[in-house]
Design a protein around this motif. Sequence first.
Motif, mmCIF file in Angstrom:
data_model
loop_
_atom_site.group_PDB
_atom_site.id
_atom_site.type_symbol
_atom_site.label_atom_id
_atom_site.label_comp_id
_atom_site.label_asym_id
_atom_site.label_seq_id
_atom_site.Cartn_x
_atom_site.Cartn_y
_atom_site.Cartn_z
ATOM 1 N N GLU A 125 0.828 -1.210 0.000
ATOM 2 C CA GLU A 125 0.000 0.000 0.000
ATOM 3 C C GLU A 125 0.861 1.259 0.000
ATOM 4 O O GLU A 125 0.543 2.256 0.633
ATOM 5 C CB GLU A 125 -0.970 -0.015 1.191
ATOM 6 N N THR A 126 1.944 1.181 -0.711
ATOM 7 C CA THR A 126 2.878 2.291 -0.884
ATOM 8 C C THR A 126 3.555 2.111 -2.235
ATOM 9 O O THR A 126 3.832 0.977 -2.636
ATOM 10 C CB THR A 126 3.953 2.300 0.220
ATOM 11 N N ASP A 127 3.830 3.196 -2.931
ATOM 12 C CA ASP A 127 4.528 3.080 -4.205
ATOM 13 C C ASP A 127 5.885 2.422 -4.010
ATOM 14 O O ASP A 127 6.627 2.758 -3.076
ATOM 15 C CB ASP A 127 4.724 4.463 -4.825
ATOM 16 N N VAL A 128 6.211 1.475 -4.889
ATOM 17 C CA VAL A 128 7.516 0.826 -4.896
ATOM 18 C C VAL A 128 8.184 1.173 -6.222
ATOM 19 O O VAL A 128 7.623 0.924 -7.291
ATOM 20 C CB VAL A 128 7.399 -0.706 -4.742
ATOM 21 N N LEU A 129 9.369 1.764 -6.151
ATOM 22 C CA LEU A 129 10.098 2.201 -7.343
ATOM 23 C C LEU A 129 11.264 1.247 -7.601
ATOM 24 O O LEU A 129 12.046 0.945 -6.696
ATOM 25 C CB LEU A 129 10.623 3.624 -7.167
ATOM 26 N N ASN A 130 11.374 0.774 -8.813
ATOM 27 C CA ASN A 130 12.436 -0.150 -9.180
ATOM 28 C C ASN A 130 13.774 0.575 -9.288
ATOM 29 O O ASN A 130 13.962 1.421 -10.150
ATOM 30 C CB ASN A 130 12.105 -0.823 -10.514
ATOM 31 N N ARG A 131 14.676 0.243 -8.403
ATOM 32 C CA ARG A 131 16.032 0.803 -8.443
ATOM 33 C C ARG A 131 17.072 -0.327 -8.450
ATOM 34 O O ARG A 131 18.206 -0.145 -8.046
ATOM 35 C CB ARG A 131 16.265 1.722 -7.235
ATOM 36 N N THR A 132 16.662 -1.511 -8.948
ATOM 37 C CA THR A 132 17.574 -2.656 -8.954
ATOM 38 C C THR A 132 18.620 -2.565 -10.059
ATOM 39 O O THR A 132 19.708 -3.134 -9.937
ATOM 40 C CB THR A 132 16.799 -3.971 -9.156
ATOM 41 N N GLY A 133 18.287 -1.884 -11.144
ATOM 42 C CA GLY A 133 19.190 -1.846 -12.291
ATOM 43 C C GLY A 133 19.222 -3.158 -13.058
ATOM 44 O O GLY A 133 20.079 -3.334 -13.936
ATOM 45 N N LEU A 134 18.307 -4.072 -12.768
ATOM 46 C CA LEU A 134 18.268 -5.374 -13.450
ATOM 47 C C LEU A 134 17.392 -5.245 -14.702
ATOM 48 O O LEU A 134 16.202 -4.981 -14.592
ATOM 49 C CB LEU A 134 17.704 -6.445 -12.519
ATOM 50 N N PRO A 135 17.957 -5.449 -15.902
ATOM 51 C CA PRO A 135 17.213 -5.178 -17.135
ATOM 52 C C PRO A 135 16.421 -6.348 -17.681
ATOM 53 O O PRO A 135 15.625 -6.183 -18.604
ATOM 54 C CB PRO A 135 18.333 -4.814 -18.123
ATOM 55 N N GLY A 136 16.615 -7.558 -17.153
ATOM 56 C CA GLY A 136 16.020 -8.740 -17.758
ATOM 57 C C GLY A 136 14.610 -9.037 -17.305
ATOM 58 O O GLY A 136 13.968 -8.258 -16.587
ATOM 59 N N LYS A 137 14.133 -10.224 -17.728
ATOM 60 C CA LYS A 137 12.844 -10.760 -17.297
ATOM 61 C C LYS A 137 13.123 -12.016 -16.487
ATOM 62 O O LYS A 137 13.960 -12.839 -16.877
ATOM 63 C CB LYS A 137 11.949 -11.068 -18.502
ATOM 64 N N TYR A 138 12.386 -12.186 -15.382
ATOM 65 C CA TYR A 138 12.760 -13.200 -14.414
ATOM 66 C C TYR A 138 11.571 -14.059 -13.994
ATOM 67 O O TYR A 138 10.413 -13.641 -14.047
ATOM 68 C CB TYR A 138 13.361 -12.531 -13.171
ATOM 69 N N ASP A 139 11.922 -15.287 -13.553
ATOM 70 C CA ASP A 139 10.972 -16.178 -12.904
ATOM 71 C C ASP A 139 11.288 -16.198 -11.412
ATOM 72 O O ASP A 139 12.471 -16.189 -11.027
ATOM 73 C CB ASP A 139 11.088 -17.608 -13.443
ATOM 74 N N PHE A 140 10.276 -16.248 -10.580
ATOM 75 C CA PHE A 140 10.517 -16.272 -9.141
ATOM 76 C C PHE A 140 9.286 -16.765 -8.406
ATOM 77 O O PHE A 140 8.177 -16.814 -8.954
ATOM 78 C CB PHE A 140 10.894 -14.878 -8.617
ATOM 79 N N GLN A 141 9.473 -17.094 -7.144
ATOM 80 C CA GLN A 141 8.376 -17.410 -6.233
ATOM 81 C C GLN A 141 8.697 -16.789 -4.886
ATOM 82 O O GLN A 141 9.826 -16.884 -4.413
ATOM 83 C CB GLN A 141 8.202 -18.918 -6.084
ATOM 84 N N LEU A 142 7.689 -16.151 -4.297
ATOM 85 C CA LEU A 142 7.871 -15.447 -3.032
ATOM 86 C C LEU A 142 6.743 -15.814 -2.082
ATOM 87 O O LEU A 142 5.567 -15.729 -2.445
ATOM 88 C CB LEU A 142 7.880 -13.932 -3.290
ATOM 89 N N ASP A 143 7.091 -16.228 -0.852
ATOM 90 C CA ASP A 143 6.101 -16.575 0.169
ATOM 91 C C ASP A 143 6.423 -15.842 1.463
ATOM 92 O O ASP A 143 7.585 -15.818 1.893
ATOM 93 C CB ASP A 143 6.100 -18.088 0.421
ATOM 94 N N TRP A 144 5.398 -15.268 2.085
ATOM 95 C CA TRP A 144 5.609 -14.489 3.293
ATOM 96 C C TRP A 144 4.358 -14.516 4.165
ATOM 97 O O TRP A 144 3.302 -14.987 3.754
ATOM 98 C CB TRP A 144 5.985 -13.046 2.946
#
Length: 252
Positions: free
Chosen positions: A172-191
């Motif tokens: 519930e807050t803007d998240v700005l991409n500052r990773t510098g990672l240019p590709g496309k990725y697969d991932f899974q995240l659980d929390w």
Amino acid sequence: MTTIGAIALASLSGAWAQPSKLIEVASVKPSGSPSAGSNLDSVRGRLTATNISVGYLIRFAYGVKDYQIERAPGWIDSELYDIAAKGANGKAGSLEDDKAMVRELLTDRFQLTTHRETKQMRVYLLVVGKNGPRLTLHNDGTGAKTRKGCGHLAGTRLTMDVFATVASRDLETDVLNRTGLPGKYDFQLDWTPDSGPCRVAADTQGGSAAADPSSLPSLYTALQQQLGLRLESSKGPVETLIVDRVERPSEN
């Protein structure tokens, strides 16, 4: 030529006319079964919504999230409606056409008027952790997919810009991409969700969530441990939608 939201030249004689209406007829009434699920569908130029809130319609039509809407009365999220609208041209439209129809519905039936303001607000910067990213680079295929549940997010061929946008909905807050990672990725995240209905439902949604949702880390920790990313608190410009007026719907 007809231009939505502006006066259009109607003929070579120089006559002017109001822009064409996008909706031919619409029915709006309080929900008949508010305990059932909500949905919004568009089929062949017809919009139907069941148990839908005005807040949902605003977020859909104007492309904003909850935290970007200001000065709105509480009933826009607590009161639910059933809606049926027929497009004036009777043809299937694009997603943007559907959004334009909903904006017209909100204006005509809910007397909605808004304006936008950009404010300095808290944002998160998405950056790479000190040990580097733990993401799988995906170079094959086209398109992107996300699978999202309470406390679970899986992505296929996602850019970090898209990932930041998806993450902003949970934070519930803007998240700005500052990773510098240019590709496309697969991932899974659980929390473990911090609060709300998802906190209770975390053990039944998301597939890989543990039986005890509290056994999973917070979103901030999960990002670091599972994806090698982290969030930094900062300040930045956030566009907000100011509700100047909104009324309960007029009679059909």
